[in-house]
Write a protein that holds these residues in place. Sequence first.
Motif, PDB file in Angstrom:
ATOM      1  N   LEU A 422       0.851  -1.232  -0.079  1.00  0.00           N
ATOM      2  CA  LEU A 422       0.126   0.211  -0.123  1.00  0.00           C
ATOM      3  C   LEU A 422       0.876   1.255  -0.089  1.00  0.00           C
ATOM      4  CD1 LEU A 422      -2.717   1.485   0.354  1.00  0.00           C
ATOM      5  CD2 LEU A 422      -2.208   1.125   2.818  1.00  0.00           C
ATOM      6  N   TRP A 423       0.291   2.207  -0.870  1.00  0.00           N
ATOM      7  CA  TRP A 423       1.074   3.506  -0.955  1.00  0.00           C
ATOM      8  C   TRP A 423      -0.084   4.489  -0.583  1.00  0.00           C
ATOM      9  CZ3 TRP A 423       6.268   5.378  -1.933  1.00  0.00           C
ATOM     10  CH2 TRP A 423       7.076   4.226  -2.272  1.00  0.00           C
ATOM     11  N   VAL A 424      -0.010   5.649   0.359  1.00  0.00           N
ATOM     12  CA  VAL A 424      -0.836   6.510   0.547  1.00  0.00           C
ATOM     13  C   VAL A 424      -0.521   7.841   0.368  1.00  0.00           C
ATOM     14  CG1 VAL A 424      -2.400   7.310   2.714  1.00  0.00           C
ATOM     15  CG2 VAL A 424      -1.601   5.061   2.354  1.00  0.00           C
ATOM     16  N   GLY A 425      -1.195   8.575  -0.215  1.00  0.00           N
ATOM     17  CA  GLY A 425      -1.085  10.310  -0.287  1.00  0.00           C
ATOM     18  C   GLY A 425      -2.002  11.030   0.580  1.00  0.00           C
ATOM     19  N   THR A 426      -1.573  12.173   1.134  1.00  0.00           N
ATOM     20  CA  THR A 426      -2.680  12.975   1.953  1.00  0.00           C
ATOM     21  C   THR A 426      -2.847  14.449   1.292  1.00  0.00           C
ATOM     22  OG1 THR A 426      -1.156  13.927   3.406  1.00  0.00           O
ATOM     23  CG2 THR A 426      -1.640  11.463   3.781  1.00  0.00           C
ATOM     24  N   ALA A 427      -3.762  14.805   1.878  1.00  0.00           N
ATOM     25  CA  ALA A 427      -4.124  16.226   1.316  1.00  0.00           C
ATOM     26  C   ALA A 427      -3.049  17.241   2.040  1.00  0.00           C
ATOM     27  CB  ALA A 427      -5.559  16.715   1.811  1.00  0.00           C
ATOM     28  N   GLN A 428      -2.104  16.927   3.096  1.00  0.00           N
ATOM     29  CA  GLN A 428      -1.233  17.656   3.561  1.00  0.00           C
ATOM     30  C   GLN A 428       0.002  17.527   2.856  1.00  0.00           C
ATOM     31  OE1 GLN A 428      -3.345  15.621   5.415  1.00  0.00           O
ATOM     32  NE2 GLN A 428      -4.604  17.124   5.722  1.00  0.00           N
ATOM     33  N   GLY A 429       0.284  16.565   2.128  1.00  0.00           N
ATOM     34  CA  GLY A 429       1.406  16.643   1.286  1.00  0.00           C
ATOM     35  C   GLY A 429       2.328  15.260   1.921  1.00  0.00           C
ATOM     36  N   PHE A 430       1.886  14.335   2.483  1.00  0.00           N
ATOM     37  CA  PHE A 430       2.739  13.003   2.918  1.00  0.00           C
ATOM     38  C   PHE A 430       2.348  12.087   1.803  1.00  0.00           C
ATOM     39  CE2 PHE A 430       2.042  14.565   7.253  1.00  0.00           C
ATOM     40  CZ  PHE A 430       3.283  14.310   7.785  1.00  0.00           C
ATOM     41  N   VAL A 431       3.359  11.296   1.645  1.00  0.00           N
ATOM     42  CA  VAL A 431       3.540  10.160   0.778  1.00  0.00           C
ATOM     43  C   VAL A 431       4.051   9.280   1.673  1.00  0.00           C
ATOM     44  CG1 VAL A 431       4.414   8.968  -1.352  1.00  0.00           C
ATOM     45  CG2 VAL A 431       3.685  11.277  -1.566  1.00  0.00           C
ATOM     46  N   LEU A 432       3.281   8.003   1.755  1.00  0.00           N
ATOM     47  CA  LEU A 432       3.474   6.779   2.712  1.00  0.00           C
ATOM     48  C   LEU A 432       3.509   5.473   2.181  1.00  0.00           C
ATOM     49  CD1 LEU A 432       0.883   8.381   5.539  1.00  0.00           C
ATOM     50  CD2 LEU A 432       3.397   8.716   5.512  1.00  0.00           C
ATOM     51  N   GLN A 433       4.615   4.704   2.697  1.00  0.00           N
ATOM     52  CA  GLN A 433       4.402   3.224   2.044  1.00  0.00           C
ATOM     53  C   GLN A 433       4.433   2.426   3.349  1.00  0.00           C
ATOM     54  OE1 GLN A 433       8.492   1.757   1.082  1.00  0.00           O
ATOM     55  NE2 GLN A 433       7.653   0.459  -0.319  1.00  0.00           N
ATOM     56  N   TYR A 434       3.567   1.218   3.143  1.00  0.00           N
ATOM     57  CA  TYR A 434       3.157   0.328   4.227  1.00  0.00           C
ATOM     58  C   TYR A 434       3.975  -0.798   4.019  1.00  0.00           C
ATOM     59  CZ  TYR A 434       0.164  -2.430   7.447  1.00  0.00           C
ATOM     60  OH  TYR A 434       0.115  -3.061   8.520  1.00  0.00           O
ATOM     61  N   HIS A 435       4.885  -0.887   5.086  1.00  0.00           N
ATOM     62  CA  HIS A 435       6.102  -2.061   4.937  1.00  0.00           C
ATOM     63  C   HIS A 435       6.215  -2.784   6.272  1.00  0.00           C
ATOM     64  CE1 HIS A 435       9.772  -3.701   3.749  1.00  0.00           C
ATOM     65  NE2 HIS A 435      10.179  -3.154   4.921  1.00  0.00           N
ATOM     66  N   GLU A 436       6.185  -4.054   6.486  1.00  0.00           N
ATOM     67  CA  GLU A 436       6.239  -4.808   7.792  1.00  0.00           C
ATOM     68  C   GLU A 436       5.237  -4.316   8.905  1.00  0.00           C
ATOM     69  OE1 GLU A 436      10.484  -4.736   8.489  1.00  0.00           O
ATOM     70  OE2 GLU A 436      11.056  -6.195   6.870  1.00  0.00           O
ATOM     71  N   GLY A 437       4.062  -3.861   8.385  1.00  0.00           N
ATOM     72  CA  GLY A 437       3.073  -3.527   9.356  1.00  0.00           C
ATOM     73  C   GLY A 437       3.179  -2.260   9.799  1.00  0.00           C
ATOM     74  N   ARG A 438       3.827  -1.333   9.051  1.00  0.00           N
ATOM     75  CA  ARG A 438       3.739   0.069   9.447  1.00  0.00           C
ATOM     76  C   ARG A 438       3.765   0.707   8.225  1.00  0.00           C
ATOM     77  NH1 ARG A 438       4.473   2.316  14.270  1.00  0.00           N
ATOM     78  NH2 ARG A 438       5.441   3.888  13.498  1.00  0.00           N
ATOM     79  N   LEU A 439       3.494   2.159   8.365  1.00  0.00           N
ATOM     80  CA  LEU A 439       3.367   2.944   7.367  1.00  0.00           C
ATOM     81  C   LEU A 439       4.653   3.889   7.538  1.00  0.00           C
ATOM     82  CD1 LEU A 439      -0.198   4.212   7.329  1.00  0.00           C
ATOM     83  CD2 LEU A 439       1.039   3.360   5.247  1.00  0.00           C
ATOM     84  N   ARG A 440       5.659   3.946   6.555  1.00  0.00           N
ATOM     85  CA  ARG A 440       6.693   4.883   6.927  1.00  0.00           C
ATOM     86  C   ARG A 440       6.599   6.057   5.838  1.00  0.00           C
ATOM     87  NH1 ARG A 440      11.825   1.425   4.194  1.00  0.00           N
ATOM     88  NH2 ARG A 440      10.791   0.995   1.995  1.00  0.00           N
ATOM     89  N   THR A 441       7.173   7.056   6.286  1.00  0.00           N
ATOM     90  CA  THR A 441       7.101   8.307   5.414  1.00  0.00           C
ATOM     91  C   THR A 441       8.136   8.416   4.341  1.00  0.00           C
ATOM     92  OG1 THR A 441       6.199   9.698   7.298  1.00  0.00           O
ATOM     93  CG2 THR A 441       7.301  11.007   5.758  1.00  0.00           C
ATOM     94  N   ILE A 442       7.676   8.699   3.196  1.00  0.00           N
ATOM     95  CA  ILE A 442       8.549   8.783   1.933  1.00  0.00           C
ATOM     96  C   ILE A 442       8.857  10.102   1.554  1.00  0.00           C
ATOM     97  CG2 ILE A 442       9.105   7.721  -0.487  1.00  0.00           C
ATOM     98  CD1 ILE A 442       9.180   5.534   1.626  1.00  0.00           C
TER      99      ILE A 442
END
Length: 642
Positions: A422-442
Amino acid sequence: MGTKQTASPARYPFLLGILVFLFFSPLLTAQETYSMRVWQSENGLPINIVHSIAQDSKGYIWVATAEGVVRFDGLDFTQIPTPPGFKFSTSGSHRLFATSHGTIWLASSTGTLLRIQGDKATPIWKVDDAPNASPITQLIEGSNGKILILKGPDYWTYHQGKISRIDSVSAEVHELFEEDRIKRANSGRIGHDGRPGALLSSRQSQWKIDDDNLLTVTTDSGQTWPIFLPGIGREFEVTEMLEDRAGFIWIATSLHGIGLIRQDRVDLQPTAAGLNRSSALAVLQDSQDNVWIANRNGGVELMQGDRTEHFDFPTGEGHRGVVSALYEDRENRLWAATREGPIFRWLGWRFVEEFVHVQQFGQVHNPPLVNAIYQDLDGILWMGGQTGLARAIGRQLDRVGLERGYPGGEVTVMSGGVEGELWVGTAQGFVLQYHEGRLRTIGSPSELLFRHVSSILVESNTRVWVTTLGSGLFLYDGKKWHHFGEDQGLPNARLTHIIDDDLGHFWFGSTGGILRASRADLLNRTTQPDAPIHWLVMNRSDGLPTSECVGGHNPAGWRFKDDSIWFPTTLGVVRVDPSLTKVNRTPPPIYLQSVDVDGTPTKIENGRIDLSPENNLLEISYQGLDFSAPEKLTYRTPTTWL
């Protein structure tokens, strides 16, 4: 000494985006569609009565009207002063002929002849010394610069300022005139009978006047279609046709000015029964080849071949069931999230509610707007929206917070990575990747300039493309972010979606049209700051009903199984076939318009301009010839020599 560079007589500096006041209208609503631009007296023509049209060897379009001859550069009409004794008429037929070195010849219906070079018209045959009143029907350039003329039954030559009758016509000259006659008869030019012949275009379409004196086109597939003039319909008389060097068709009309016809590169879908031209919000093709389109009026349209059916969502009294997200999961289940909160699943004949109040994902009585849905490789269904991110466990949603690395805020888009993560983008400008049970900020808001993330395309962990609404395009290379904004030549920074066409290009929806750029150009820019990016912009001139693609709903674009690319717009869904989108890499010819030094017009002697230290302002006006969409021309001018 200051400098100023301009790109048209109107003197717009540096990069140019010029608007032309034109009529625009789609002509056909079939697989092959055309659009027309029309120029009339309010756009610069002396009068709407046009006798003839031609293109000279430099690329300019020339128009013979009942009140004079004008040269057209795509933006402006320049009227050529005519010498005394040469009269124009609303009746009769004036004919234009083009020869080398940009020379244009104008023959009147009374037998007179003008030679036009630049802005100067020189009489060759005046009214008083024209040998007879027969019109000139052919004028061709022979060897040694001789001009060969057919006037009535007689043959003449013009060479070194002298007109001579050919008393004995050789077989070679006869052959030249016969070849020219056949060419004119198949290129829409005025024939010996004063009527335009058929035009067989380079695309193998045939344009001709039918028995009812109406213009039609027969495509290379054998289909024949009527041509309609915007605001006029079919009731117009064509006096001459022309295919220019770019393959565009020009028509001259007896009462309605001139028109340019070009094949559209974009289709409005569908034109058959069912869909209206209301704003589309999202588009998706499912595994069964069904097409789903969400529209602003509520509900979705299901397209199955030529059949279209509408489905509403019962979300409560006073609600329209406007869709915010469509998604087909790995089990081929279709989901639709609505602005009002309920989330629906397609059963094959109707939609049923699956998540009504979205418990544990915000307040029970104030369900959130779900903007995006994604199913990972473990079968977990993720939903993101105004109040954050959640995972579906059965019919319950488990909210994801800081304990799993989610920083909070509104989820705007979700996408899958190369391994289905999973990759997630937000209205605030975060891009996140789900890895090993957690979202990490890319990507952090500061790296993405605090802009709304509208789409994410993951090619690899070292090549992640992100579009934003306001700051354009970003690329993550595994270590740092690269920005492609308006300062780097991006035509519009409000990007709604990105699609890879597998032909080496990315396509972007934007609020300023559909954009395209090559992957190679973008990657080159990351290592070579001055490397050019060749942006293709599609807008109304390419057949779009509007230049505004719609973002904020998912998916805001889709690549179909036939490799066509679809985008929702404020006036319906449009389709592009990337394989048919050819770009002319040959730059248009550039012509110098004028040179001013400190506001004073200056002549260029032998290709040079002499300046003194006292001069403060050098102003150079130039123009690139492009008739399809001159407002799209941009200029890159080296100034290191100054």
